[in-house]
Structure formats: C-alpha cells, structure tokens
Design a protein around this motif. Structure first.
Motif, PDB file in Angstrom:
ATOM      1  N   ALA A  68       1.028   4.117  -2.937  1.00 56.68           N
ATOM      2  CA  ALA A  68       0.799   5.531  -2.633  1.00 56.68           C
ATOM      3  C   ALA A  68       1.983   6.408  -3.040  1.00 56.68           C
ATOM      4  N   TYR A  69       3.190   5.854  -2.957  1.00 57.62           N
ATOM      5  CA  TYR A  69       4.417   6.602  -3.281  1.00 57.62           C
ATOM      6  C   TYR A  69       5.284   5.777  -4.227  1.00 57.62           C
ATOM      7  N   PRO A  70       4.867   5.623  -5.487  1.00 53.27           N
ATOM      8  CA  PRO A  70       5.583   4.729  -6.410  1.00 53.27           C
ATOM      9  C   PRO A  70       7.003   5.176  -6.758  1.00 53.27           C
ATOM     10  N   THR A  71       7.310   6.453  -6.583  1.00 49.67           N
ATOM     11  CA  THR A  71       8.659   6.921  -6.900  1.00 49.67           C
ATOM     12  C   THR A  71       9.583   6.934  -5.685  1.00 49.67           C
ATOM     13  N   HIS A  72       9.087   6.533  -4.524  1.00 46.29           N
ATOM     14  CA  HIS A  72       9.869   6.575  -3.287  1.00 46.29           C
ATOM     15  C   HIS A  72      10.522   5.226  -2.978  1.00 46.29           C
ATOM     16  N   HIS A  73      11.618   5.299  -2.224  1.00 47.19           N
ATOM     17  CA  HIS A  73      12.171   4.100  -1.607  1.00 47.19           C
ATOM     18  C   HIS A  73      11.254   3.744  -0.439  1.00 47.19           C
ATOM     19  N   VAL A  74      11.013   2.459  -0.245  1.00 48.32           N
ATOM     20  CA  VAL A  74      10.193   1.992   0.872  1.00 48.32           C
ATOM     21  C   VAL A  74      10.992   0.943   1.621  1.00 48.32           C
ATOM     22  N   ARG A  75      11.107   1.112   2.935  1.00 51.74           N
ATOM     23  CA  ARG A  75      11.863   0.155   3.727  1.00 51.74           C
ATOM     24  C   ARG A  75      11.048  -0.326   4.920  1.00 51.74           C
ATOM     25  N   VAL A  76      11.434  -1.478   5.434  1.00 52.93           N
ATOM     26  CA  VAL A  76      10.812  -2.024   6.629  1.00 52.93           C
ATOM     27  C   VAL A  76      11.886  -2.074   7.714  1.00 52.93           C
ATOM     28  N   THR A  77      11.482  -1.722   8.918  1.00 48.45           N
ATOM     29  CA  THR A  77      12.397  -1.769  10.055  1.00 48.45           C
ATOM     30  C   THR A  77      11.790  -2.662  11.126  1.00 48.45           C
ATOM     31  N   GLY A  78      12.657  -3.277  11.893  1.00 46.17           N
ATOM     32  CA  GLY A  78      12.216  -4.070  13.030  1.00 46.17           C
ATOM     33  C   GLY A  78      12.769  -3.447  14.296  1.00 46.17           C
ATOM     34  N   TYR A  79      11.903  -2.865  15.110  1.00 48.64           N
ATOM     35  CA  TYR A  79      12.334  -2.190  16.335  1.00 48.64           C
ATOM     36  C   TYR A  79      12.339  -3.174  17.500  1.00 48.64           C
ATOM     37  N   ASP A  80      13.460  -3.257  18.165  1.00 47.05           N
ATOM     38  CA  ASP A  80      13.622  -4.144  19.308  1.00 47.05           C
ATOM     39  C   ASP A  80      13.330  -3.359  20.581  1.00 47.05           C
ATOM     40  N   ASN A  81      12.235  -3.689  21.259  1.00 47.92           N
ATOM     41  CA  ASN A  81      11.857  -2.982  22.485  1.00 47.92           C
ATOM     42  C   ASN A  81      12.902  -3.128  23.580  1.00 47.92           C
ATOM     43  N   TYR A  82      13.509  -4.292  23.670  1.00 51.47           N
ATOM     44  CA  TYR A  82      14.456  -4.552  24.750  1.00 51.47           C
ATOM     45  C   TYR A  82      15.688  -3.666  24.630  1.00 51.47           C
ATOM     46  N   GLN A 104      16.992  -0.462  16.381  1.00 50.64           N
ATOM     47  CA  GLN A 104      16.557  -1.237  15.227  1.00 50.64           C
ATOM     48  C   GLN A 104      17.290  -2.567  15.210  1.00 50.64           C
ATOM     49  N   GLY A 105      16.536  -3.644  15.143  1.00 44.96           N
ATOM     50  CA  GLY A 105      17.148  -4.962  15.024  1.00 44.96           C
ATOM     51  C   GLY A 105      17.383  -5.328  13.574  1.00 44.96           C
ATOM     52  N   ALA A 106      16.596  -4.748  12.681  1.00 48.12           N
ATOM     53  CA  ALA A 106      16.718  -4.997  11.248  1.00 48.12           C
ATOM     54  C   ALA A 106      16.166  -3.794  10.499  1.00 48.12           C
ATOM     55  N   CYS A 107      16.692  -3.570   9.316  1.00 53.94           N
ATOM     56  CA  CYS A 107      16.215  -2.486   8.468  1.00 53.94           C
ATOM     57  C   CYS A 107      16.701  -2.755   7.054  1.00 53.94           C
ATOM     58  N   PHE A 108      15.775  -2.806   6.102  1.00 51.18           N
ATOM     59  CA  PHE A 108      16.177  -3.025   4.716  1.00 51.18           C
ATOM     60  C   PHE A 108      15.152  -2.440   3.761  1.00 51.18           C
ATOM     61  N   VAL A 109      15.608  -2.078   2.586  1.00 52.30           N
ATOM     62  CA  VAL A 109      14.761  -1.486   1.560  1.00 52.30           C
ATOM     63  C   VAL A 109      14.057  -2.604   0.790  1.00 52.30           C
ATOM     64  N   VAL A 110      12.743  -2.454   0.646  1.00 52.34           N
ATOM     65  CA  VAL A 110      11.950  -3.441  -0.085  1.00 52.34           C
ATOM     66  C   VAL A 110      11.705  -2.963  -1.511  1.00 52.34           C
ATOM     67  N   PHE A 111      11.368  -1.683  -1.676  1.00 51.10           N
ATOM     68  CA  PHE A 111      11.130  -1.099  -3.000  1.00 51.10           C
ATOM     69  C   PHE A 111      12.086   0.065  -3.190  1.00 51.10           C
ATOM     70  N   GLU A 112      12.774   0.078  -4.323  1.00 51.87           N
ATOM     71  CA  GLU A 112      13.629   1.213  -4.672  1.00 51.87           C
ATOM     72  C   GLU A 112      12.888   2.088  -5.658  1.00 51.87           C
ATOM     73  N   GLY A 113      12.705   3.347  -5.303  1.00 55.05           N
ATOM     74  CA  GLY A 113      12.009   4.294  -6.176  1.00 55.05           C
ATOM     75  C   GLY A 113      12.937   4.858  -7.233  1.00 55.05           C
ATOM     76  N   ARG A 114      12.345   5.458  -8.198  1.00 53.47           N
ATOM     77  CA  ARG A 114      13.105   6.105  -9.269  1.00 53.47           C
ATOM     78  C   ARG A 114      12.740   7.582  -9.293  1.00 53.47           C
ATOM     79  N   ALA A 115      13.741   8.390  -9.470  1.00 57.03           N
ATOM     80  CA  ALA A 115      13.526   9.846  -9.476  1.00 57.03           C
ATOM     81  C   ALA A 115      12.775  10.298 -10.707  1.00 57.03           C
ATOM     82  N   ALA A 144       0.833  -1.205   0.000  1.00 56.61           N
ATOM     83  CA  ALA A 144       0.000   0.000   0.000  1.00 56.61           C
ATOM     84  C   ALA A 144       0.869   1.259   0.000  1.00 56.61           C
ATOM     85  N   CYS A 145       1.932   1.249   0.777  1.00 55.86           N
ATOM     86  CA  CYS A 145       2.854   2.388   0.804  1.00 55.86           C
ATOM     87  C   CYS A 145       3.494   2.579  -0.568  1.00 55.86           C
ATOM     88  N   HIS A 146       3.899   1.487  -1.187  1.00 59.57           N
ATOM     89  CA  HIS A 146       4.521   1.566  -2.510  1.00 59.57           C
ATOM     90  C   HIS A 146       3.531   2.090  -3.556  1.00 59.57           C
TER      91      HIS A 146
END
Length: 114
Positions: free
Chosen positions: A85-99, A103-114, A81-83
């Motif tokens: 809504a913003y097809p030209t943007h980079h979209v990444r997912v992060t995993g936040y570790d409460n303890y 950030q326990g993990a962070c990576f780009v899923v969609f690379e946007g084009r200018a 859905a984010c991709h």
C-alpha cells in the motif's frame, strides 16, 4: 600509524531503530524477531512513514495493534500488505509490552525510497 576516524560514515548515515547500525536482516531473521515478539506475549503493531518524516516521533499506524495475536503468518501478511500500500514508505514492526507499558522491540522491515 595515525588514528583514522572510522565513525564518519556512521555520523552521516541515518540509522533507523534498534538494528539500524547492522547489515539488513534476512527474511528468516525478520521472522525470528517477530516470533520472539509473539513468544513474549507482546502485542505486535505495524507503522509506516515517508522517508522524509522518518525522524519524527510518531509514525502512522497500519490498522490497530494485533492484540492477542499468536500467528506469525498473519503479522507477516500485514507487513507485506502495508508495504504494498505504501511502497515508498519505511515500514516497521513494534512489540508492545503490556506489563511495562512500553515497546519491547521495534525495528524497520522495509526501507522506503524517496
């Protein structure tokens, strides 16, 4: 045989996040990484930014982090859905570790084009 500089491409290529130096992940590998985030009990979050601002410290958050989320399909649906809504943007997912409160993990899923 003379030494050949194989780092040239790496130095001029913009890399994004943890897996930026690797070949693009397959859909199954992306799902596996998100499943890992959920299995660790980390809170997934989705962020996006226009490629011109990708090296900024802060990206725009897509909705609130998904506190207590355990459904892989819900996270994947929100990424898509984010991709959309913003097809030209980079979209990444992060995993936040409460303890560790980091950030326990962070990576780009969609690379946007200018």
């Amino acid at each position: 045989m003379p030494f050949q500089n194989t780092m040239g491409d790496y130095q001029t290529r913009q890399t994004l996040e943890t897996f930026g130096f690797l070949p693009p992940m397959t859909q199954e590998e992306i799902y596996d990484q998100i499943a890992y985030i959920l299995a660790q009990g980390w809170t997934p979050g989705i962020e996006h930014v226009h490629p011109s601002g990708a090296m900024n410290h802060y990206w725009t958050m897509w909705k609130l982090p998904f506190f207590g989320e355990v459904d892989l399909n819900h996270v994947v649906g929100e990424l898509e859905a984010c991709h959309r809504a913003y097809p030209t943007h980079h979209v990444r997912v992060t995993g936040y570790d409460n303890y560790t409160q980091s950030q326990g993990a962070c990576f780009v899923v969609f690379e946007g084009r200018a």
